[in-house]
Design a protein around this motif. Structure first.
Motif, PDB file in Angstrom:
ATOM      1  N   MET A   1      -6.178   2.558  -8.684  1.00 67.45           N
ATOM      2  CA  MET A   1      -5.177   1.899  -7.871  1.00 67.45           C
ATOM      3  C   MET A   1      -5.814   0.678  -7.237  1.00 67.45           C
ATOM      4  N   THR A   2      -5.167  -0.483  -7.341  1.00 67.06           N
ATOM      5  CA  THR A   2      -5.710  -1.723  -6.801  1.00 67.06           C
ATOM      6  C   THR A   2      -5.002  -2.172  -5.536  1.00 67.06           C
ATOM      7  N   ASP A   3      -4.005  -1.433  -5.116  1.00 63.36           N
ATOM      8  CA  ASP A   3      -3.238  -1.752  -3.908  1.00 63.36           C
ATOM      9  C   ASP A   3      -4.189  -1.829  -2.709  1.00 63.36           C
ATOM     10  N   GLU A   4      -3.834  -2.621  -1.718  1.00 63.22           N
ATOM     11  CA  GLU A   4      -4.642  -2.789  -0.516  1.00 63.22           C
ATOM     12  C   GLU A   4      -4.429  -1.654   0.481  1.00 63.22           C
ATOM     13  N   THR A   5      -3.838  -0.572   0.070  1.00 62.05           N
ATOM     14  CA  THR A   5      -3.558   0.551   0.944  1.00 62.05           C
ATOM     15  C   THR A   5      -4.843   1.314   1.243  1.00 62.05           C
ATOM     16  N   SER A   6      -5.118   1.521   2.533  1.00 63.34           N
ATOM     17  CA  SER A   6      -6.312   2.281   2.912  1.00 63.34           C
ATOM     18  C   SER A   6      -6.080   3.762   2.651  1.00 63.34           C
ATOM     19  N   ASP A   7      -7.167   4.523   2.647  1.00 63.29           N
ATOM     20  CA  ASP A   7      -7.050   5.960   2.433  1.00 63.29           C
ATOM     21  C   ASP A   7      -6.212   6.619   3.528  1.00 63.29           C
ATOM     22  N   VAL A   8      -6.354   6.148   4.758  1.00 67.26           N
ATOM     23  CA  VAL A   8      -5.587   6.702   5.878  1.00 67.26           C
ATOM     24  C   VAL A   8      -4.098   6.409   5.688  1.00 67.26           C
ATOM     25  N   GLU A   9      -3.772   5.171   5.297  1.00 65.24           N
ATOM     26  CA  GLU A   9      -2.372   4.810   5.049  1.00 65.24           C
ATOM     27  C   GLU A   9      -1.800   5.601   3.870  1.00 65.24           C
ATOM     28  N   LEU A  10      -2.607   5.763   2.832  1.00 68.35           N
ATOM     29  CA  LEU A  10      -2.151   6.509   1.658  1.00 68.35           C
ATOM     30  C   LEU A  10      -1.921   7.981   2.008  1.00 68.35           C
ATOM     31  N   ASP A  11      -2.813   8.554   2.819  1.00 62.64           N
ATOM     32  CA  ASP A  11      -2.623   9.943   3.259  1.00 62.64           C
ATOM     33  C   ASP A  11      -1.314  10.084   4.031  1.00 62.64           C
ATOM     34  N   ALA A  12      -1.048   9.147   4.932  1.00 59.92           N
ATOM     35  CA  ALA A  12       0.182   9.195   5.735  1.00 59.92           C
ATOM     36  C   ALA A  12       1.410   9.042   4.835  1.00 59.92           C
ATOM     37  N   LEU A  13       1.340   8.109   3.880  1.00 61.33           N
ATOM     38  CA  LEU A  13       2.463   7.906   2.956  1.00 61.33           C
ATOM     39  C   LEU A  13       2.678   9.143   2.097  1.00 61.33           C
ATOM     40  N   TRP A  14       1.619   9.727   1.586  1.00 64.02           N
ATOM     41  CA  TRP A  14       1.695  10.941   0.773  1.00 64.02           C
ATOM     42  C   TRP A  14       2.399  12.049   1.568  1.00 64.02           C
ATOM     43  N   ASN A  15       1.991  12.226   2.814  1.00 62.79           N
ATOM     44  CA  ASN A  15       2.598  13.261   3.660  1.00 62.79           C
ATOM     45  C   ASN A  15       4.058  12.947   3.959  1.00 62.79           C
ATOM     46  N   ASP A  16       4.369  11.683   4.268  1.00 59.66           N
ATOM     47  CA  ASP A  16       5.757  11.287   4.528  1.00 59.66           C
ATOM     48  C   ASP A  16       6.627  11.495   3.297  1.00 59.66           C
ATOM     49  N   PHE A  17       6.115  11.120   2.141  1.00 59.78           N
ATOM     50  CA  PHE A  17       6.855  11.272   0.889  1.00 59.78           C
ATOM     51  C   PHE A  17       7.187  12.746   0.655  1.00 59.78           C
ATOM     52  N   HIS A  18       6.205  13.605   0.818  1.00 57.28           N
ATOM     53  CA  HIS A  18       6.439  15.027   0.582  1.00 57.28           C
ATOM     54  C   HIS A  18       7.257  15.664   1.711  1.00 57.28           C
ATOM     55  N   ARG A  19       7.339  15.011   2.846  1.00 58.53           N
ATOM     56  CA  ARG A  19       8.204  15.477   3.932  1.00 58.53           C
ATOM     57  C   ARG A  19       9.657  15.180   3.593  1.00 58.53           C
ATOM     58  N   VAL A  20       9.942  13.977   3.094  1.00 57.92           N
ATOM     59  CA  VAL A  20      11.329  13.586   2.832  1.00 57.92           C
ATOM     60  C   VAL A  20      11.837  14.063   1.473  1.00 57.92           C
TER      61      VAL A  20
END
Length: 114
Positions: A1-20
């Motif tokens: 993955m080349t996106d500028e997303t940090s590991d912390v941001e990706l963890d939060a997004l992963w959790n939000d995605f699986h929440r919704v």
């Protein structure tokens, strides 16, 4: 993955995605095949699944470490869409059928407990 997303941001997004996304990949796949299959269609039901629903299914079948930039974009879009439609309240809510079906097409069933 080349996106500028940090590991912390990706963890939060992963959790939000699986929440919704409160439908399993099996439930979402069944819904999309049913929704897109037409009596006069020549496509196989699996081939009838198109668009964002197919991309959500792909993300659900991946491990966090295997995400692509496209997966991250889809996850952000889905979280944004569900948050916009539902706000912070994900309690089971009945609404108009087209509203529910639109959300279900990206893996969120508003009538299903979170």
């Amino acid at each position: 993955m080349t996106d500028e997303t940090s590991d912390v941001e990706l963890d939060a997004l992963w959790n939000d995605f699986h929440r919704v996304v409160n439908m399993t990949s099996h439930e979402l796949s069944e819904w999309l095949r049913t929704r897109h299959a037409h009596e006069d269609s020549e496509e196989l039901p699996e081939d009838a699944i198109t668009g964002k629903g197919r991309r959500v299914l792909a993300v659900l079948q991946k491990r966090r470490m295997d995400l692509t930039d496209g997966d991250v974009r889809v996850m952000r879009q889905v979280v944004g869409m569900v948050d916009e439609q539902r706000r912070d309240d994900l309690a089971p809510t009945a609404g108009e059928a087209h509203w529910r079906h639109r959300l279900m097409s990206v893996g969120h069933d508003p009538l299903k407990p979170v």
